[in-house]
Design a protein around this motif. Structure first.
Motif, PDB file in Angstrom:
ATOM      1  N   SER A 111       0.829  -1.207   0.000  1.00 33.61           N
ATOM      2  CA  SER A 111       0.000   0.000   0.000  1.00 33.61           C
ATOM      3  C   SER A 111       0.864   1.258   0.000  1.00 33.61           C
ATOM      4  CB  SER A 111      -0.927  -0.008   1.224  1.00 33.61           C
ATOM      5  OG  SER A 111      -1.757  -1.135   1.209  1.00 33.61           O
ATOM      6  N   PHE A 112       1.976   1.237   0.751  1.00 31.43           N
ATOM      7  CA  PHE A 112       2.879   2.394   0.819  1.00 31.43           C
ATOM      8  C   PHE A 112       3.479   2.695  -0.550  1.00 31.43           C
ATOM      9  CE2 PHE A 112       7.390   3.672   1.415  1.00 31.43           C
ATOM     10  CZ  PHE A 112       7.154   4.972   1.852  1.00 31.43           C
ATOM     11  N   ILE A 113       3.941   1.657  -1.240  1.00 28.89           N
ATOM     12  CA  ILE A 113       4.561   1.862  -2.567  1.00 28.89           C
ATOM     13  C   ILE A 113       3.500   2.274  -3.578  1.00 28.89           C
ATOM     14  CG2 ILE A 113       5.776   0.686  -4.445  1.00 28.89           C
ATOM     15  CD1 ILE A 113       7.200  -0.965  -2.296  1.00 28.89           C
ATOM     16  N   GLU A 114       2.309   1.674  -3.488  1.00 28.57           N
ATOM     17  CA  GLU A 114       1.255   2.009  -4.445  1.00 28.57           C
ATOM     18  C   GLU A 114       0.802   3.457  -4.272  1.00 28.57           C
ATOM     19  OE1 GLU A 114      -2.960   0.127  -6.040  1.00 28.57           O
ATOM     20  OE2 GLU A 114      -2.128  -0.500  -4.114  1.00 28.57           O
ATOM     21  N   ALA A 115       0.841   3.957  -3.040  1.00 27.40           N
ATOM     22  CA  ALA A 115       0.412   5.330  -2.783  1.00 27.40           C
ATOM     23  C   ALA A 115       1.499   6.353  -3.103  1.00 27.40           C
ATOM     24  CB  ALA A 115      -0.002   5.473  -1.323  1.00 27.40           C
ATOM     25  N   SER A 116       2.763   5.900  -3.307  1.00 25.14           N
ATOM     26  CA  SER A 116       3.882   6.811  -3.579  1.00 25.14           C
ATOM     27  C   SER A 116       4.299   6.687  -5.034  1.00 25.14           C
ATOM     28  CB  SER A 116       5.069   6.488  -2.664  1.00 25.14           C
ATOM     29  OG  SER A 116       4.683   6.509  -1.314  1.00 25.14           O
ATOM     30  N   GLU A 117       4.511   7.824  -5.649  1.00 21.98           N
ATOM     31  CA  GLU A 117       4.939   7.799  -7.053  1.00 21.98           C
ATOM     32  C   GLU A 117       6.360   7.280  -7.163  1.00 21.98           C
ATOM     33  OE1 GLU A 117       5.291  10.897 -10.846  1.00 21.98           O
ATOM     34  OE2 GLU A 117       4.400  11.528  -8.956  1.00 21.98           O
ATOM     35  N   VAL A 248       4.012 -12.641  -1.166  1.00 26.86           N
ATOM     36  CA  VAL A 248       4.101 -11.603  -2.189  1.00 26.86           C
ATOM     37  C   VAL A 248       2.745 -10.930  -2.324  1.00 26.86           C
ATOM     38  CG1 VAL A 248       5.944 -12.735  -3.489  1.00 26.86           C
ATOM     39  CG2 VAL A 248       3.564 -13.223  -4.057  1.00 26.86           C
ATOM     40  N   VAL A 249       2.798  -9.619  -2.550  1.00 22.39           N
ATOM     41  CA  VAL A 249       1.592  -8.834  -2.802  1.00 22.39           C
ATOM     42  C   VAL A 249       1.845  -8.012  -4.069  1.00 22.39           C
ATOM     43  CG1 VAL A 249       0.033  -7.057  -1.947  1.00 22.39           C
ATOM     44  CG2 VAL A 249       1.040  -8.695  -0.351  1.00 22.39           C
ATOM     45  N   PRO A 250       1.061  -8.191  -5.112  1.00 21.83           N
ATOM     46  CA  PRO A 250       1.281  -7.426  -6.346  1.00 21.83           C
ATOM     47  C   PRO A 250       0.873  -5.968  -6.160  1.00 21.83           C
ATOM     48  CG  PRO A 250      -0.696  -8.741  -6.539  1.00 21.83           C
ATOM     49  CD  PRO A 250      -0.060  -9.119  -5.237  1.00 21.83           C
ATOM     50  N   VAL A 251       1.640  -5.094  -6.801  1.00 24.72           N
ATOM     51  CA  VAL A 251       1.366  -3.659  -6.758  1.00 24.72           C
ATOM     52  C   VAL A 251       1.100  -3.216  -8.196  1.00 24.72           C
ATOM     53  CG1 VAL A 251       2.232  -1.379  -6.170  1.00 24.72           C
ATOM     54  CG2 VAL A 251       2.843  -3.359  -4.751  1.00 24.72           C
ATOM     55  N   PHE A 252      -0.075  -2.634  -8.424  1.00 22.24           N
ATOM     56  CA  PHE A 252      -0.488  -2.210  -9.753  1.00 22.24           C
ATOM     57  C   PHE A 252      -0.499  -0.693  -9.831  1.00 22.24           C
ATOM     58  CE2 PHE A 252      -2.501  -6.303  -8.940  1.00 22.24           C
ATOM     59  CZ  PHE A 252      -2.152  -7.021 -10.079  1.00 22.24           C
ATOM     60  N   VAL A 253      -0.387  -0.223 -11.083  1.00 21.43           N
ATOM     61  CA  VAL A 253      -0.515   1.206 -11.334  1.00 21.43           C
ATOM     62  C   VAL A 253      -1.483   1.380 -12.496  1.00 21.43           C
ATOM     63  CG1 VAL A 253       1.511   1.204 -12.865  1.00 21.43           C
ATOM     64  CG2 VAL A 253       0.686   3.352 -11.873  1.00 21.43           C
ATOM     65  N   LYS A 254      -2.429   2.280 -12.309  1.00 24.58           N
ATOM     66  CA  LYS A 254      -3.414   2.525 -13.348  1.00 24.58           C
ATOM     67  C   LYS A 254      -2.931   3.621 -14.282  1.00 24.58           C
ATOM     68  CE  LYS A 254      -7.387   1.167 -10.562  1.00 24.58           C
ATOM     69  NZ  LYS A 254      -8.688   1.591 -10.032  1.00 24.58           N
ATOM     70  N   SER A 255      -3.272   3.457 -15.565  1.00 25.20           N
ATOM     71  CA  SER A 255      -2.916   4.497 -16.539  1.00 25.20           C
ATOM     72  C   SER A 255      -3.871   5.661 -16.406  1.00 25.20           C
ATOM     73  CB  SER A 255      -2.957   3.926 -17.956  1.00 25.20           C
ATOM     74  OG  SER A 255      -4.276   3.533 -18.268  1.00 25.20           O
ATOM     75  N   HIS A 266      -1.898  -2.128 -14.797  1.00 26.08           N
ATOM     76  CA  HIS A 266      -0.505  -2.430 -15.137  1.00 26.08           C
ATOM     77  C   HIS A 266       0.225  -2.831 -13.875  1.00 26.08           C
ATOM     78  CE1 HIS A 266      -1.032  -0.999 -19.206  1.00 26.08           C
ATOM     79  NE2 HIS A 266      -1.604   0.103 -18.726  1.00 26.08           N
ATOM     80  N   LEU A 267       1.069  -3.853 -13.999  1.00 24.04           N
ATOM     81  CA  LEU A 267       1.826  -4.335 -12.855  1.00 24.04           C
ATOM     82  C   LEU A 267       3.026  -3.431 -12.623  1.00 24.04           C
ATOM     83  CD1 LEU A 267       2.351  -6.551 -10.735  1.00 24.04           C
ATOM     84  CD2 LEU A 267       3.728  -7.736 -12.458  1.00 24.04           C
ATOM     85  N   ARG A 268       3.198  -2.999 -11.371  1.00 29.12           N
ATOM     86  CA  ARG A 268       4.338  -2.157 -11.013  1.00 29.12           C
ATOM     87  C   ARG A 268       5.444  -2.971 -10.358  1.00 29.12           C
ATOM     88  NH1 ARG A 268       3.840   3.225  -7.174  1.00 29.12           N
ATOM     89  NH2 ARG A 268       6.053   3.825  -7.200  1.00 29.12           N
ATOM     90  N   GLY A 269       5.080  -4.021  -9.631  1.00 29.19           N
ATOM     91  CA  GLY A 269       6.058  -4.873  -8.985  1.00 29.19           C
ATOM     92  C   GLY A 269       5.421  -5.654  -7.860  1.00 29.19           C
ATOM     93  N   TYR A 270       6.267  -6.176  -6.955  1.00 27.25           N
ATOM     94  CA  TYR A 270       5.786  -7.006  -5.859  1.00 27.25           C
ATOM     95  C   TYR A 270       6.430  -6.581  -4.544  1.00 27.25           C
ATOM     96  CZ  TYR A 270       4.312 -10.153  -9.624  1.00 27.25           C
ATOM     97  OH  TYR A 270       3.737 -10.677 -10.734  1.00 27.25           O
ATOM     98  N   ALA A 271       5.606  -6.572  -3.509  1.00 25.90           N
ATOM     99  CA  ALA A 271       6.143  -6.463  -2.149  1.00 25.90           C
ATOM    100  C   ALA A 271       6.387  -7.869  -1.666  1.00 25.90           C
ATOM    101  CB  ALA A 271       5.164  -5.751  -1.232  1.00 25.90           C
ATOM    102  N   LEU A 272       7.641  -8.159  -1.256  1.00 27.80           N
ATOM    103  CA  LEU A 272       8.051  -9.520  -0.928  1.00 27.80           C
ATOM    104  C   LEU A 272       8.452  -9.601   0.537  1.00 27.80           C
ATOM    105  CD1 LEU A 272       8.991 -12.435  -1.711  1.00 27.80           C
ATOM    106  CD2 LEU A 272      11.219 -11.441  -2.284  1.00 27.80           C
ATOM    107  N   GLY A 273       8.048 -10.698   1.173  1.00 32.39           N
ATOM    108  CA  GLY A 273       8.455 -10.950   2.552  1.00 32.39           C
ATOM    109  C   GLY A 273       8.726 -12.415   2.770  1.00 32.39           C
ATOM    110  N   ILE A 274       9.779 -12.706   3.503  1.00 26.66           N
ATOM    111  CA  ILE A 274      10.117 -14.082   3.864  1.00 26.66           C
ATOM    112  C   ILE A 274      10.161 -14.135   5.386  1.00 26.66           C
ATOM    113  CG2 ILE A 274      11.820 -15.933   3.704  1.00 26.66           C
ATOM    114  CD1 ILE A 274      12.698 -14.762   1.042  1.00 26.66           C
ATOM    115  N   PHE A 275       9.401 -15.058   5.948  1.00 27.13           N
ATOM    116  CA  PHE A 275       9.246 -15.140   7.394  1.00 27.13           C
ATOM    117  C   PHE A 275       9.647 -16.515   7.903  1.00 27.13           C
ATOM    118  CE2 PHE A 275       6.244 -12.001   5.904  1.00 27.13           C
ATOM    119  CZ  PHE A 275       6.386 -10.962   6.793  1.00 27.13           C
ATOM    120  N   ASN A 276      10.185 -16.516   9.132  1.00 26.63           N
ATOM    121  CA  ASN A 276      10.525 -17.745   9.839  1.00 26.63           C
ATOM    122  C   ASN A 276       9.318 -18.156  10.681  1.00 26.63           C
ATOM    123  OD1 ASN A 276      11.437 -19.630  11.820  1.00 26.63           O
ATOM    124  ND2 ASN A 276      13.541 -19.001  11.400  1.00 26.63           N
TER     125      ASN A 276
END
Length: 681
Positions: A111-117, A248-255, A266-276
């Motif tokens: 959400s943080f990355i999607e809300a930031s340009e 993983v959580v996909p981050v999209f950007v709208k045109s 449009h796909l912008r990227g992924y937020a990735l986390g690896i947990f023990n």
């Protein structure tokens, strides 16, 4: 405990019916048995058959004792299982909450990355810093942008402005990292990663080449939501495989152009986390007291060693960890299936050895107590069997004794008849004496009443003379008397008036119960209204009759005296310039309950009994116009008519006088209504 109460209740019922049981044995079984036992041709079988109630009592007692024992054992085992299940459920719930909170971190990053340009390296590190500090089990938090071939160089320039050595790299089969740019390829390099020191080799790594990660990316794109995959990591310190999850959580950007229904974001990227997984579980349970519960997490629906993800051993263990087969020997366990987004885990909870075992101490007490009680009851029954013979022999002796007793009773009856005759003669003599004494008492009462009237007449005459003399002195010497002398003369006249009222009150008090008007049917509402008019309350005082008032058969004069004294008392001792007096009634059994209440200054509780006594007033004053006889007269009239009166009052809260007057039969009221023409039916 419930089983102890059940045992004691059963024992009480058996003891309560023991006497009845004894009589039943003696009359229906043992009697017939001993009747045949002492016959000349009695057999050994009949002797044994006579003791079957003893065997029956013993058998029933044993069955009840064993049944209560088994029921108590079952209940205690059930309580242990319930306690274990509740403990296990609490821990699973805490673990689910901790896992959900961990997954929320990845969603917050997306959400943080999607809300930031544009998100810089510093902003990313600052955003994830609190999570790394407060949340356990985080091995990697990363931002993985999607880089097309056409934007490859532009992306590298952007990344190197924040970190000059940055480069997109891939791992070969031999474990070496290489950099290559292939036309038409799409790259998923790790741009930002935290904690940096533990994940430094992952910076710039194109994880899109990993088949497991690629499959996870594709699944998240197709569903557009968070996706999770089980993943095994190597602990850098122990070099052992550690179960974890990749999120993983996909981050999209709208045109900016207007979207159609067929055009996807449009796909912008992924937020990735690896947990023990282990650290998350331990963190969730660290604040709880040891619960003696071992928890195992399995992948999917099977609980085998191949699908085992993590095992949490209870901190209450005081010995070496047991194998899985040893854990299952406890006899109870709890299995629950939990859903973690797209994954399904099976959670198996088992108790620590010697924990959550049924406490059978009470059950054994019940069994031993039941056997002991059965033994005592059996001995008691056997004793009854033995005593029956003795009872049989005593019957003949008692029969003979009864015959002699009957003869003695017959003789006593004759003596009592003679005594009754003598007593009857004495009663007749006593009645004659009573009649004579009654006549004498009535004659004395008549003499006393005449004396009271004569005395009152002789006292009133000098009182009138004194009053007239005081008036003449005041009239003749008006100019010569000072204020003090006038006040003394006024006080003298007031004392004469009070003496006159006191004499009249004593006469009225003495007449109660001796003379009475003929009883008549009275409408109490009309009676109270007449009394109210005669009292002429001063302005500011209101007297209200609340609700229905009865029509009853009573002595009009004496009932009127009761209401007149109570209402007058409320007006006289109200203590204010204005007030309210409420009068109500209701039927209570065989009586009418009348209530006279005011809102005046009230009467303290210590004076409630004093106000009903003769010559008792709450205030003493030279000009007090109270004789102290009114309420005493009321009480005497009410009691003479079979009723009662009481006072309910407190200081500054008014006073309520409640008295009971005998109930009038309905037939008399109907006659009255017919006479008055008020009957409608």
């Amino acid at each position: 405990m419930p089983n102890i109460r059940l045992f004691t209740t059963t024992a009480a019922i058996i003891i309560e019916n023991l006497s009845k049981f004894r009589g039943w044995i003696a009359n229906h079984m043992l009697g017939s048995f001993y009747a045949g036992f002492y016959k000349e041709n009695a057999s050994a079988n009949s002797i044994l058959w006579g003791y079957y109630p003893v065997a029956l009592v013993a058998l029933i007692g044993l069955i009840i004792s064993v049944g209560l024992f088994m029921q108590s054992m079952s209940w205690e085992k059930q309580q242990a299982e319930i306690a274990f299940h509740e403990t296990a459920q609490d821990r699973i719930l805490l673990i689910q909450r901790e896992i959900k909170f961990s997954l929320g971190i990845i969603q917050d990053i997306a959400s943080f990355i999607e809300a930031s340009e544009i998100v810089g390296r510093r902003e990313f590190r600052k955003f994830v810093g609190p999570a790394l500090k407060n949340q356990a089990g985080i091995e990697t938090l990363a931002w993985v942008p999607k880089v097309d071939f056409d934007s490859y160089d532009e992306f590298l320039n952007f990344a190197r402005r924040g970190f000059p050595p940055f480069n997109i790299k891939e791992l070969t089969t031999s474990g070496q990292s290489i950099s290559r740019k292939a036309k038409g390829h799409v790259y998923y390099p790790i741009l930002y990663v935290q904690p940096y020191q533990d994940n430094k080799p992952m910076l710039g790594l194109n994880i899109g080449t990993d088949s497991q990660v690629k499959s996870l990316f594709e699944e998240s794109i197709s569903k557009g939501t968070i996706q999770i995959a089980n993943r095994s990591n190597i602990d850098s310190q122990t070099q052992q495989s550690v179960s974890g999850i990749a999120v993983v959580v996909p981050v999209f950007v709208k045109s900016d152009e207007e979207q159609s229904e067929t055009v996807q974001n449009h796909l912008r990227g992924y937020a990735l986390g690896i947990f023990n997984i282990g650290e998350i579980i331990e963190r969730a349970l660290e604040n709880l007291r040891p619960g003696s519960v071992d928890i195992r997490f399995y992948q999917g629906d099977t609980t085998t060693d191949e699908t085992l993800l993590y095992t949490h051993y209870s901190r209450s263990r005081q010995h070496d960890l047991l194998s899985m087969s040893d854990l299952e020997e406890s006899g109870i366990n709890y299995l629950q299936k939990i859903e973690v987004e797209n994954l399904s885990w099976s959670v198996l909870c088992t108790p620590v050895f010697d924990k959550f075992e049924a406490k059978t101490f009470t059950s054994w007490i019940i069994l031993i107590g039941g056997f002991a009680f059965t033994a005592l009851l059996t001995i008691y029954t056997a004793n009854l069997v033995g005593q029956t013979n003795q009872i049989r022999h005593q019957v003949a002796e008692r029969t003979a004794l009864l015959r002699s007793t009957v003869e003695e009773l017959n003789q006593e009856v004759m003596e009592r008849k003679a005594a009754e005759t003598e007593l009857q003669n004495l009663n007749e003599t006593l009645e004659h004496h009573i009649a004579s004494r009654t006549e004498e008492a009535e004659r004395r009462a008549e003499y006393l009443e005449q004396f009271a009237y004569v005395t009152s007449h002789d006292l009133k005459a000098p009182l009138r003379a004194v009053s007239n003399l005081a008036e003449w002195i005041e009239e003749d010497l008006t100019d010569k008397l000072d204020n003090s002398s006038k006040e003394q003369l006024a006080l003298l006249r007031d004392r004469v008036r009070r003496m006159h009222d006191l004499i009249e009150g004593l006469l009225e008090y003495s007449r109660v119960g001796k003379t009475s008007d003929v009883e008549a049917i009275i409408d109490t509402r009309e009676l109270i209204q007449e009394i109210t008019d005669s009292l002429s309350p001063q302005k500011g005082f209101t007297i209200k009759i609340k609700g229905e008032m009865p029509i009853l058969k009573a002595d009009r004069l004496q009932l009127g005296q009761v209401f007149s004294n109570l209402i007058g008392n409320s007006l006289k001792h109200h203590g204010g310039s204005k007030g309210k007096i409420r009068i109500s009634s209701k039927q209570v059994g065989d009586y009418y309950e009348f209530t006279v209440c005011d809102n005046g200054q009230g009467i303290a509780s210590e004076y409630h009994d004093k106000v009903f006594k003769m010559f008792q007033t709450l205030k003493s004053s030279d000009y007090n116009n109270s004789t102290g006889i009114g309420l005493a007269l009321v009480k005497k009239i009410v009691i003479e008519h079979g009723g009662s009166i009481q006072l309910n009052s407190a200081v500054n809260k008014g006073a309520c006088f409640t008295f009971l007057w005998p109930y009038t039969p309905v037939e008399d009221i109907q006659v009255y209504n017919k006479i008055e023409g008020k009957l409608t039916g």
